[in-house]
Design a protein around this motif. Structure first.
Motif, PDB file in Angstrom:
ATOM      1  N   VAL A  52       0.774  -1.199   0.130  1.00 26.02           N
ATOM      2  CA  VAL A  52       0.057  -0.027  -0.058  1.00 26.02           C
ATOM      3  C   VAL A  52       0.840   1.300   0.050  1.00 26.02           C
ATOM      4  O   VAL A  52       0.709   2.174  -0.695  1.00 26.02           O
ATOM      5  CB  VAL A  52      -0.680   0.045   1.120  1.00 26.02           C
ATOM      6  CG1 VAL A  52      -1.496   1.441   1.347  1.00 26.02           C
ATOM      7  CG2 VAL A  52      -1.935  -1.112   1.208  1.00 26.02           C
ATOM      8  N   THR A  53       1.903   1.260   0.986  1.00 26.99           N
ATOM      9  CA  THR A  53       2.591   2.510   0.941  1.00 26.99           C
ATOM     10  C   THR A  53       3.608   2.480  -0.333  1.00 26.99           C
ATOM     11  O   THR A  53       4.079   3.529  -0.436  1.00 26.99           O
ATOM     12  CB  THR A  53       3.693   2.252   2.196  1.00 26.99           C
ATOM     13  OG1 THR A  53       4.570   1.272   2.093  1.00 26.99           O
ATOM     14  CG2 THR A  53       2.805   2.491   3.464  1.00 26.99           C
ATOM     15  N   LEU A  98       0.221  -4.306  -7.547  1.00 25.38           N
ATOM     16  CA  LEU A  98      -1.237  -4.700  -7.002  1.00 25.38           C
ATOM     17  C   LEU A  98      -1.446  -5.991  -6.911  1.00 25.38           C
ATOM     18  O   LEU A  98      -2.100  -6.604  -6.080  1.00 25.38           O
ATOM     19  CB  LEU A  98      -2.236  -4.232  -8.069  1.00 25.38           C
ATOM     20  CG  LEU A  98      -2.288  -2.736  -8.736  1.00 25.38           C
ATOM     21  CD1 LEU A  98      -3.287  -2.530  -9.712  1.00 25.38           C
ATOM     22  CD2 LEU A  98      -2.459  -1.792  -7.501  1.00 25.38           C
ATOM     23  N   THR A  99      -0.543  -6.936  -7.765  1.00 19.64           N
ATOM     24  CA  THR A  99      -0.798  -8.415  -7.443  1.00 19.64           C
ATOM     25  C   THR A  99      -0.335  -8.771  -5.869  1.00 19.64           C
ATOM     26  O   THR A  99      -0.998  -9.691  -5.374  1.00 19.64           O
ATOM     27  CB  THR A  99      -0.348  -9.166  -8.369  1.00 19.64           C
ATOM     28  OG1 THR A  99      -0.616  -8.594  -9.984  1.00 19.64           O
ATOM     29  CG2 THR A  99      -0.178 -10.917  -8.296  1.00 19.64           C
ATOM     30  N   LEU A 100       0.833  -8.298  -5.796  1.00 19.46           N
ATOM     31  CA  LEU A 100       1.504  -8.456  -4.380  1.00 19.46           C
ATOM     32  C   LEU A 100       0.196  -8.058  -3.098  1.00 19.46           C
ATOM     33  O   LEU A 100       0.079  -8.866  -2.051  1.00 19.46           O
ATOM     34  CB  LEU A 100       2.627  -7.910  -4.309  1.00 19.46           C
ATOM     35  CG  LEU A 100       3.841  -8.514  -5.005  1.00 19.46           C
ATOM     36  CD1 LEU A 100       5.070  -7.569  -5.190  1.00 19.46           C
ATOM     37  CD2 LEU A 100       3.944  -9.903  -4.340  1.00 19.46           C
ATOM     38  N   PHE A 152      -3.824  -9.751   0.798  1.00 20.98           N
ATOM     39  CA  PHE A 152      -5.280  -9.843   1.131  1.00 20.98           C
ATOM     40  C   PHE A 152      -5.463 -11.270   1.284  1.00 20.98           C
ATOM     41  O   PHE A 152      -6.380 -11.829   2.281  1.00 20.98           O
ATOM     42  CB  PHE A 152      -6.267  -9.091   0.088  1.00 20.98           C
ATOM     43  CG  PHE A 152      -6.562  -7.965   0.581  1.00 20.98           C
ATOM     44  CD1 PHE A 152      -7.112  -7.574   1.715  1.00 20.98           C
ATOM     45  CD2 PHE A 152      -6.208  -6.672  -0.262  1.00 20.98           C
ATOM     46  CE1 PHE A 152      -7.538  -6.039   2.085  1.00 20.98           C
ATOM     47  CE2 PHE A 152      -6.375  -5.285   0.069  1.00 20.98           C
ATOM     48  CZ  PHE A 152      -7.122  -5.144   1.349  1.00 20.98           C
ATOM     49  N   SER A 153      -5.180 -12.088   0.305  1.00 24.30           N
ATOM     50  CA  SER A 153      -5.694 -13.569   0.381  1.00 24.30           C
ATOM     51  C   SER A 153      -5.098 -14.077   1.411  1.00 24.30           C
ATOM     52  O   SER A 153      -5.607 -15.084   2.103  1.00 24.30           O
ATOM     53  CB  SER A 153      -5.162 -14.397  -0.858  1.00 24.30           C
ATOM     54  OG  SER A 153      -5.931 -13.749  -2.075  1.00 24.30           O
ATOM     55  N   LEU A 169      -6.021 -13.482  -9.192  1.00 25.19           N
ATOM     56  CA  LEU A 169      -5.749 -14.041 -10.371  1.00 25.19           C
ATOM     57  C   LEU A 169      -5.923 -12.888 -11.433  1.00 25.19           C
ATOM     58  O   LEU A 169      -5.191 -12.604 -12.441  1.00 25.19           O
ATOM     59  CB  LEU A 169      -6.771 -15.271 -10.824  1.00 25.19           C
ATOM     60  CG  LEU A 169      -6.225 -16.526 -10.564  1.00 25.19           C
ATOM     61  CD1 LEU A 169      -7.593 -17.699 -10.883  1.00 25.19           C
ATOM     62  CD2 LEU A 169      -4.927 -16.967 -11.080  1.00 25.19           C
ATOM     63  N   PHE A 170      -6.850 -11.915 -11.323  1.00 26.50           N
ATOM     64  CA  PHE A 170      -7.159 -10.896 -12.068  1.00 26.50           C
ATOM     65  C   PHE A 170      -6.001 -10.030 -12.188  1.00 26.50           C
ATOM     66  O   PHE A 170      -5.557  -9.565 -13.284  1.00 26.50           O
ATOM     67  CB  PHE A 170      -8.563 -10.042 -11.548  1.00 26.50           C
ATOM     68  CG  PHE A 170      -9.754 -10.508 -11.682  1.00 26.50           C
ATOM     69  CD1 PHE A 170     -10.307 -11.586 -12.894  1.00 26.50           C
ATOM     70  CD2 PHE A 170     -10.921 -10.429 -10.973  1.00 26.50           C
ATOM     71  CE1 PHE A 170     -11.227 -12.367 -12.991  1.00 26.50           C
ATOM     72  CE2 PHE A 170     -12.104 -11.096 -11.306  1.00 26.50           C
ATOM     73  CZ  PHE A 170     -12.355 -11.772 -12.232  1.00 26.50           C
ATOM     74  N   TYR A 171      -5.581  -9.617 -11.095  1.00 27.42           N
ATOM     75  CA  TYR A 171      -4.147  -8.805 -11.033  1.00 27.42           C
ATOM     76  C   TYR A 171      -3.214  -9.227 -11.492  1.00 27.42           C
ATOM     77  O   TYR A 171      -2.403  -8.780 -12.274  1.00 27.42           O
ATOM     78  CB  TYR A 171      -4.004  -8.421  -9.671  1.00 27.42           C
ATOM     79  CG  TYR A 171      -5.089  -7.294  -9.132  1.00 27.42           C
ATOM     80  CD1 TYR A 171      -5.028  -5.841  -9.932  1.00 27.42           C
ATOM     81  CD2 TYR A 171      -6.039  -7.256  -7.950  1.00 27.42           C
ATOM     82  CE1 TYR A 171      -6.087  -4.962  -9.360  1.00 27.42           C
ATOM     83  CE2 TYR A 171      -6.797  -6.309  -7.556  1.00 27.42           C
ATOM     84  CZ  TYR A 171      -7.025  -5.342  -8.407  1.00 27.42           C
ATOM     85  OH  TYR A 171      -7.876  -4.413  -8.115  1.00 27.42           O
ATOM     86  N   ALA A 172      -2.940 -10.777 -11.355  1.00 22.06           N
ATOM     87  CA  ALA A 172      -1.900 -11.251 -12.033  1.00 22.06           C
ATOM     88  C   ALA A 172      -1.838 -11.445 -13.419  1.00 22.06           C
ATOM     89  O   ALA A 172      -0.776 -11.121 -14.157  1.00 22.06           O
ATOM     90  CB  ALA A 172      -1.696 -12.688 -11.525  1.00 22.06           C
TER      91      ALA A 172
END
Lengths: 207, 207, 207, 207
Positions: D98-99, D130-132, D137-138, D171-174
C-alpha cells in the motif's frame, strides 16, 4: 493511586493514537525517497531499475524496522496502565528517531555502492539512528518500571527478562555501528535480519 | 447546559483526533526538509554533513517546539469539557501555524549561517510563526474560560495562573522576534531552550 | 432497521476517522508546495518573500477551504446515524477532491500574477476542484436523506433548508469558474471569503 | 477462547487505526507525484495540462485502487474478532504494498506514452505491486480462517465464497502483468475498471 482511572486511560489512548499517527506517517513517507530512474534517450527502464537496487533494499529494511518498532511500541503500551508527563517526553524522544529515519535511509541508499569511506559513514549514521531508537525504548521501559506504571501481574522473572531483552536490542544495534566500518551492505542486511528476528521471536514467545 | 452530554464529548474527541493528526503529520514532515549533502567526486560525506549542522539544529528545535505544543494542546483539552464552533475555528487558527512551521524551519536553516541581513529576517519569520502559535493558544484558553467550556473544579488562583502562563509564553516568543535581529543562532537556541523549559516546568508542576 | 446498532456506529466512526486522517494530511501537505525564494548572491530575503505573496495567499485560501470543509464534514456526519457502502464510496468521491487540492493550489499560486490566459486557466482549474467537492457534499447529503441514514429529529423545514444550503454552495463555487476568466486574483479572494462566510454563518446559526 | 475480550478488541482497534492511517496517508501522498507543467515563455497552460493526462489517469486509478482496498480492509476487519502477532505481520506485509504504490504510479505515468518497451515494463511493475497486495489480502483471509479469528456466524458457503473471491482477485491482478506487455494504456484502464467493479459488486452483494 495504584488503580488506573478513566482519565488516565484516556490519556494513554491519546498518546498511543499520536504515536500510531507518527509511525504510520514515517513508514509511508519512506516512499518519497524512492525516485524512478531518469533515463536518457533510448535507455531501458528495467536495467536502470535493477541498478537502483540499493534504494529498494534500504526502503525494505527501514519499512521492516519501523514496522517491528510499531508492533513493539504496541506491545509495550498494552502493558502500561497509566501515563505521566515524563513518559510523554520519553515517548517524544523515541518519536524523534522514528521521524528522522527517512533521512539516513535515503542517504544510506545513495552511498551504499560507493567504494569510498562515504558508504561506511552513511551506514554508521543509519546504525546510530537505530541505536538511539533502541536506547529510547530501553529508557521508556526502565521509566515505567521504576514509576510503577505497568500492570501488576508481571512476575520478577518476566521483568528481568524484559529488561534484558531491551538491553540486548540496544547492544545489537550499537554493534551495527562498528560493522558499518567493515561493510555497508552487510550492515543493511543485518538491520533487515534483526527486524525479521524480532518479528519471529515475538510470534513464538508472546502469543 | 453545565453538564456535558455524550455528543459533546464525542465532538471534543473528534477535534482532538483531528488535531493529533495534524500535529503528528507536521512533526513528521519536518524530515522532508532535510537533504543529504550533494557531493562532488572525491568529497567526503562526514565533513559535508557536519557543515550542514544548521538544518539538523533547526530540525531539532522545531521537533521540540511541535512536541511540547502537542503536549500542551493535550493538557489544555483534557481540561475542556465541551466544544462549540468558535473553539473549532480558533483551533484551526492554531493548526494554521502548526502546519506552516516546516516552511520557516527550512528557510531558517538555509540562511542561519548567512552573514547578511537575510539570517535575521529568516529568524524573525520563524519567531513570528511561533509567536502567532502562542497567541492562538492564549485565544483558545481565553475563549474556553469566557464561555465556561472548562471543568468547574478550577479555582480562581489556578485560572489566574493559567492565563498568566499563556500570556508570558506569548511575550517570550514575541521577544524572540526582537532577538532575531541581534543573532539568528541565539534565536534558534532560545527556541529550543524555551521548549525544554516548558517540558521540565510541566514535569514539575503538573503531575 | 431504523435503530442504529453497535456495529453500524462503529462503522461510522471508522469512516470519520479515515476522513479526518485524509483532511488532516491534505491540509498539512499544503506546506510542501511552499518554497523559500532562491536568492542569487547579494539579493535580500525580505523583498523576495513579499514578491512570492501568491503562494502564501493560495496557501491561506486552501487552508481555510479545507478547514471549513472538515468542520462541515464533521457537522454532517454528526447527523448521520448509519452508514452503508454507497455512503462510503460517495465519501471517497469527496476525498478525491480533498486530496487533489494541493495540486491546483500550487499551480494557481504559480500563475496568479501571469498576464496571460494561463492565470485564468489556473483559476478555473482551482474553482472546478472546489465545485466538484461541493457537488460531492450535495450528493452525500441527498443520498443520506433518500436512504434514511440521518437522525429522525430533523423537521421538514430543517431538511429543506439543509438541501438549499448545499445547493447554494455548489452554485457559488460554480460561479467562481466563470469569475476565473474575469480575474484570477478576485477568484482567489472569493474562495477565501466564501470559506470565511461559511465559518461565521455556522458560528451564528448552528450553536 | 472463543469469546473476544476487552483487550483483544482494543488491539484490533489499534491495528485498524494504524492501517487507516497508512491508507489515508498513502492515498493523500499520491498528489505529491502530480507536477504542474513547466511552461516556456508564451506557452499556454491548458494544452500543456491536457498533454499531461497520463499523470491524472494514473492518479485516478491509484486513488480508486487504494480507496477500494481501504473499504475491503474495513469489511474484512469487521469480520475479524481477534488478532494476534501473525495477523499483525501479515497486515504489515499488505501495508508494504500500500505504501509503495505512489512509486510505481508515478513511474507508470511517466512512461505511459513511451513507444518503447519501457511503457510495458512500467505497467508490469505497477501490476506486480497490485498483485502482491492482492496476495497479501488472500494470505490475511486464509490466516484468520485457519486460526479461527473470525466471527462464528459465517456459513460454510459464505467461507467458500469469500476464499474464492480473494483468489479470483489475485488472478485478475496477475493477469494484468501479462496484459502490461500488450498495452500499457489498457492495463491502466483495467486497474481502474477492476476497482470500479469491486466497488459496485460490494454495493450490490453486501448491504
Amino acid at each position: 493511586m495504584a488503580v488506573s482511572n478513566q482519565s488516565d486511560l484516556a490519556e494513554t489512548s491519546r498518546l498511543e493514537a499520536f504515536s500510531d499517527g507518527v509511525f504510520a506517517i514515517a513508514i509511508t513517507l519512506l516512499v518519497l525517497e524512492l525516485h524512478a530512474p531518469v533515463l536518457s534517450e533510448g535507455r531501458r527502464l528495467w536495467p536502470a531499475l535493477l541498478h537502483e537496487w540499493p534504494q529498494f533494499a534500504a526502503y525494505l529494511a527501514s519499512f521492516a524496522v519501523l514496522g517491528i518498532m510499531w508492533v513493539n511500541h504496541h506491545s509495550m503500551f498494552r502493558q502500561i496502565e497509566r501515563t505521566d508527563r515524563g513518559l510523554m517526553f520519553l515517548n517524544l524522544f523515541l518519536l524523534l528517531w522514528v521521524t528522522l529515519l527517512p533521512f539516513p535511509t535515503s542517504m544510506f541508499a545513495e552511498h551504499l555502492k560507493d567504494e569510498s569511506i562515504n558508504a561506511h559513514v552513511a551506514a554508521a549514521v543509519y546504525s546510530t539512528n537505530l541505536t538511539l531508537a533502541a536506547i529510547a525504548f530501553s529508557l521508556i521501559w526502565w521509566y515505567v518500571l521504576r514509576n510503577h506504571l505497568v500492570e501488576h501481574q508481571l512476575t520478577k522473572a518476566q521483568l528481568r527478562k524484559s529488561v534484558l531483552r531491551y538491553s540486548l536490542g540496544t547492544l545489537f544495534y550499537a554493534a551495527m555501528i562498528g560493522i558499518s566500518f567493515l561493510s555497508a551492505k552487510v550492515t543493511l542486511l543485518i538491520a533487515f535480519l534483526l527486524a525479521m528476528y524480532y518479528a519471529f521471536e515475538q510470534l513464538r514467545t508472546r502469543d
